[in-house]
Design a protein around this motif. Structure first.
Motif: not given
Length: 278
Positions: A154-155, A265-271
């Protein structure tokens, strides 16, 4: 479509949809999501052992971010994208690279033509991921590395922000945006990506997960979907003006969860990032 090896390649409904989604949207992508997608590039090139003299193929180059970085390392770079507006941007950004239009899973290159192949999030945009990887395996030399990134599922919370705004507005995914066929999909986690690489005949797969906070203004983050960029943009643009305004109101309210003291904005991402060799 026919691959250079002479094998017929079927174009799926998903592939056709992706062509339509991205048609003419290179500039809008460059102004919105391109900075986000540039984050893994140094790690991606390291994973493929890209350095001076390496014959590199950059698949799905977009505006040329990977191609520019690879040229700076002294690699001999060929870069391809299915979208003409992306090829135009990439050609200007990376004049030392050979930039041309081509689409997976039918590439116009001979077997073993490259020392290394990279694809930054390109697997998100192909209808038959295994067939795409099989084609990448064909064009890399024996022992050469293939390195890829793909969004994890999931994102992460920052990646899910726009989808949450759409959901809060009561908007469903439009019927004209197809999903991958179940037989072509795979788990978007380290094990799922490693298994996919193995099924395409690649070996020594090493998957990992990259996590970072992407900083952007709310206006920059909204500009992508507002311009129809990616599938989320198609969802937004397919709505009535009133419903689009409602989605934006929800977006602005939800975005406050990620705002720093300076309003960014501090937007958490995962790749996922994986490499494997032929």
């Amino acid at each position: 479509m026919v691959a250079s090896g002479g094998v017929p390649v079927a174009v799926t409904v998903f592939d056709e949809s992706e062509r339509q989604i991205w048609a003419g949207r290179a500039a809008a992508y460059a102004r919105s999501f391109a900075r986000l997608c540039a984050h893994p590039v140094p790690r991606l090139l390291d994973a493929a052992s890209v350095g001076p003299g390496v014959r590199l193929l950059d698949v799905g180059t977009g505006p040329g971010t990977v191609a520019v970085a690879a040229c700076a390392r002294g690699a001999t770079v060929t870069a391809v994208d299915a979208e003409a507006s992306m090829v135009e941007l990439a050609g200007r950004a990376a004049p030392a690279a050979d930039v041309r239009i081509a689409a997976l899973p039918g590439l116009p290159f001979s077997e073993g033509e490259f020392d290394a192949v990279v694809g930054n999030f390109v697997l998100n945009h192909v209808g038959r991921p295994k067939a795409a990887l099989t084609e990448l395996r064909r064009v890399v030399r024996p022992g050469g590395w293939i390195a890829l990134t793909i969004w994890a599922a999931p994102p992460a919370a920052g990646q899910a922000l726009l989808g949450r705004a759409v959901h809060a507005a009561g908007v469903a995914r439009p019927s004209h945006l197809p999903s991958l066929a179940p037989e072509d999909d795979f788990p978007r986690d380290e094990r799922g990506l490693a298994d996919l690489l193995g099924s395409a005949g690649l070996r020594d797969a090493v998957p990992g997960t990259l996590r970072w906070d992407h900083r952007a203004s709310a206006e920059e983050w909204w500009s992508g979907p507002a311009a129809g960029v990616a599938s989320i943009g198609q969802v937004v643009q397919s709505q009535t003006p009133g419903k689009r305004a409602e989605i934006r109101r929800h977006f602005e309210a939800l975005a406050s969860e990620f705002a720093d003291d300076d309003g960014m904005l501090a937007l958490p991402h995962a790749a996922l990032l994986a490499r494997a060799r032929r």
